[in-house]
Design a protein around this motif. Sequence first.
Motif, PDB file in Angstrom:
ATOM      1  N   PHE A  53      30.410 -80.017  92.064  1.00  0.00           N
ATOM      2  CA  PHE A  53      30.475 -81.416  92.481  1.00  0.00           C
ATOM      3  C   PHE A  53      31.503 -81.559  93.586  1.00  0.00           C
ATOM      4  O   PHE A  53      32.540 -80.902  93.565  1.00  0.00           O
ATOM      5  CB  PHE A  53      30.904 -82.320  91.305  1.00  0.00           C
ATOM      6  CG  PHE A  53      29.890 -82.397  90.199  1.00  0.00           C
ATOM      7  CD1 PHE A  53      28.893 -83.371  90.220  1.00  0.00           C
ATOM      8  CD2 PHE A  53      29.928 -81.500  89.142  1.00  0.00           C
ATOM      9  CE1 PHE A  53      27.953 -83.433  89.197  1.00  0.00           C
ATOM     10  CE2 PHE A  53      28.994 -81.563  88.119  1.00  0.00           C
ATOM     11  CZ  PHE A  53      28.008 -82.530  88.149  1.00  0.00           C
ATOM     12  N   GLU A  54      31.189 -82.428  94.547  1.00  0.00           N
ATOM     13  CA  GLU A  54      32.171 -82.806  95.552  1.00  0.00           C
ATOM     14  C   GLU A  54      32.205 -84.315  95.606  1.00  0.00           C
ATOM     15  O   GLU A  54      31.167 -84.966  95.674  1.00  0.00           O
ATOM     16  CB  GLU A  54      31.834 -82.241  96.929  1.00  0.00           C
ATOM     17  CG  GLU A  54      32.913 -82.566  97.940  1.00  0.00           C
ATOM     18  CD  GLU A  54      32.741 -81.899  99.292  1.00  0.00           C
ATOM     19  OE1 GLU A  54      33.180 -82.490 100.295  1.00  0.00           O
ATOM     20  OE2 GLU A  54      32.177 -80.797  99.348  1.00  0.00           O
ATOM     21  N   GLY A  55      33.417 -84.860  95.549  1.00  0.00           N
ATOM     22  CA  GLY A  55      33.559 -86.306  95.599  1.00  0.00           C
ATOM     23  C   GLY A  55      35.006 -86.705  95.420  1.00  0.00           C
ATOM     24  O   GLY A  55      35.917 -85.869  95.500  1.00  0.00           O
ATOM     25  N   ILE A  56      35.223 -87.984  95.148  1.00  0.00           N
ATOM     26  CA  ILE A  56      36.574 -88.517  95.003  1.00  0.00           C
ATOM     27  C   ILE A  56      37.033 -88.354  93.549  1.00  0.00           C
ATOM     28  O   ILE A  56      36.325 -88.763  92.625  1.00  0.00           O
ATOM     29  CB  ILE A  56      36.618 -90.020  95.391  1.00  0.00           C
ATOM     30  CG1 ILE A  56      36.095 -90.236  96.818  1.00  0.00           C
ATOM     31  CG2 ILE A  56      38.041 -90.576  95.238  1.00  0.00           C
ATOM     32  CD1 ILE A  56      36.903 -89.580  97.905  1.00  0.00           C
ATOM     33  N   LEU A  57      38.204 -87.755  93.377  1.00  0.00           N
ATOM     34  CA  LEU A  57      38.801 -87.643  92.050  1.00  0.00           C
ATOM     35  C   LEU A  57      39.337 -89.029  91.687  1.00  0.00           C
ATOM     36  O   LEU A  57      40.331 -89.480  92.231  1.00  0.00           O
ATOM     37  CB  LEU A  57      39.923 -86.596  92.059  1.00  0.00           C
ATOM     38  CG  LEU A  57      40.676 -86.386  90.754  1.00  0.00           C
ATOM     39  CD1 LEU A  57      39.736 -85.906  89.639  1.00  0.00           C
ATOM     40  CD2 LEU A  57      41.810 -85.397  90.952  1.00  0.00           C
ATOM     41  N   LYS A  58      38.633 -89.729  90.817  1.00  0.00           N
ATOM     42  CA  LYS A  58      38.983 -91.108  90.462  1.00  0.00           C
ATOM     43  C   LYS A  58      40.042 -91.165  89.370  1.00  0.00           C
ATOM     44  O   LYS A  58      40.833 -92.103  89.327  1.00  0.00           O
ATOM     45  CB  LYS A  58      37.743 -91.892  90.010  1.00  0.00           C
ATOM     46  CG  LYS A  58      36.732 -92.132  91.114  1.00  0.00           C
ATOM     47  CD  LYS A  58      37.362 -92.703  92.344  1.00  0.00           C
ATOM     48  CE  LYS A  58      37.011 -94.120  92.639  1.00  0.00           C
ATOM     49  NZ  LYS A  58      37.680 -94.629  93.848  1.00  0.00           N
ATOM     50  N   ALA A  59      40.035 -90.199  88.462  1.00  0.00           N
ATOM     51  CA  ALA A  59      40.995 -90.219  87.365  1.00  0.00           C
ATOM     52  C   ALA A  59      41.136 -88.820  86.784  1.00  0.00           C
ATOM     53  O   ALA A  59      40.241 -87.983  86.928  1.00  0.00           O
ATOM     54  CB  ALA A  59      40.516 -91.188  86.285  1.00  0.00           C
ATOM     55  N   PHE A  60      42.266 -88.611  86.146  1.00  0.00           N
ATOM     56  CA  PHE A  60      42.460 -87.401  85.356  1.00  0.00           C
ATOM     57  C   PHE A  60      43.235 -87.833  84.124  1.00  0.00           C
ATOM     58  O   PHE A  60      44.423 -88.137  84.185  1.00  0.00           O
ATOM     59  CB  PHE A  60      43.214 -86.316  86.130  1.00  0.00           C
ATOM     60  CG  PHE A  60      43.232 -85.009  85.391  1.00  0.00           C
ATOM     61  CD1 PHE A  60      42.111 -84.195  85.388  1.00  0.00           C
ATOM     62  CD2 PHE A  60      44.341 -84.621  84.655  1.00  0.00           C
ATOM     63  CE1 PHE A  60      42.108 -82.996  84.676  1.00  0.00           C
ATOM     64  CE2 PHE A  60      44.341 -83.426  83.941  1.00  0.00           C
ATOM     65  CZ  PHE A  60      43.228 -82.617  83.958  1.00  0.00           C
ATOM     66  N   HIS A  61      42.514 -87.913  83.007  1.00  0.00           N
ATOM     67  CA  HIS A  61      43.071 -88.474  81.780  1.00  0.00           C
ATOM     68  C   HIS A  61      42.680 -87.604  80.598  1.00  0.00           C
ATOM     69  O   HIS A  61      41.502 -87.238  80.482  1.00  0.00           O
ATOM     70  CB  HIS A  61      42.496 -89.885  81.611  1.00  0.00           C
ATOM     71  CG  HIS A  61      43.469 -90.866  81.062  1.00  0.00           C
ATOM     72  ND1 HIS A  61      44.712 -91.063  81.600  1.00  0.00           N
ATOM     73  CD2 HIS A  61      43.375 -91.698  79.992  1.00  0.00           C
ATOM     74  CE1 HIS A  61      45.334 -91.975  80.903  1.00  0.00           C
ATOM     75  NE2 HIS A  61      44.555 -92.375  79.921  1.00  0.00           N
ATOM     76  N   ASN A  62      43.611 -87.281  79.730  1.00  0.00           N
ATOM     77  CA  ASN A  62      43.324 -86.449  78.550  1.00  0.00           C
ATOM     78  C   ASN A  62      42.572 -85.170  78.921  1.00  0.00           C
ATOM     79  O   ASN A  62      41.597 -84.798  78.268  1.00  0.00           O
ATOM     80  CB  ASN A  62      42.529 -87.235  77.503  1.00  0.00           C
ATOM     81  CG  ASN A  62      43.329 -88.392  76.951  1.00  0.00           C
ATOM     82  OD1 ASN A  62      44.560 -88.309  76.849  1.00  0.00           O
ATOM     83  ND2 ASN A  62      42.652 -89.474  76.613  1.00  0.00           N
ATOM     84  N   ASN A  63      43.000 -84.534  80.016  1.00  0.00           N
ATOM     85  CA  ASN A  63      42.390 -83.288  80.498  1.00  0.00           C
ATOM     86  C   ASN A  63      40.924 -83.430  80.900  1.00  0.00           C
ATOM     87  O   ASN A  63      40.149 -82.481  80.816  1.00  0.00           O
ATOM     88  CB  ASN A  63      42.552 -82.150  79.485  1.00  0.00           C
ATOM     89  CG  ASN A  63      43.957 -81.575  79.509  1.00  0.00           C
ATOM     90  OD1 ASN A  63      44.699 -81.773  80.467  1.00  0.00           O
ATOM     91  ND2 ASN A  63      44.314 -80.867  78.477  1.00  0.00           N
TER      92      ASN A  63
END
Length: 156
Positions: free
Chosen positions: A115-125
């Motif tokens: 996947f390529e795109g915008i990292l919107k969040a990184f939560h609980n791994n």
Amino acid sequence: MSSHVIKTTEELLLPIVEEKNLELVDIEYVKEGKNWFLRVYIDKAGGIDIVECGEVSEQLSEKLDEIDPIKEAYFLEVSSPGVERPLKTTEDFEKNIEKNVFVKLYEPIDGEKQFEGILKAFHNNIATIEYKVKTRKKQVEIPFDKIAKARLAVTF
């Protein structure tokens, strides 16, 4: 073999980069054609310059010569990770929210292994990436342990 070289290099390198307030991004030990390369990627906020790379290379080279963990001839390269910097740790993901990323998976999610795109969040791994399919925006949630490789991705 290469994991031993990487581990030894990391042990020798960490005090050097910590003293200079630099970040160790990655270490690779790879064979290209007939030649072996020990590549070290370092960085700091605002970027790193050629002088810092040279200093780290010199100090690391001296330490490697002392203990000589690598039997074959090799080239040592110390550089910046560049704009397509690898994302290896959960901290790397947390620091790069709202940036464009490229992620390769060990196994498919929704039939896709990358996947390529915008990292919107990184939560609980779990990384949430917003990507486009034609003109529609979609989101995928990817558990950190399913990510084989990830890096920042340049968009033009």
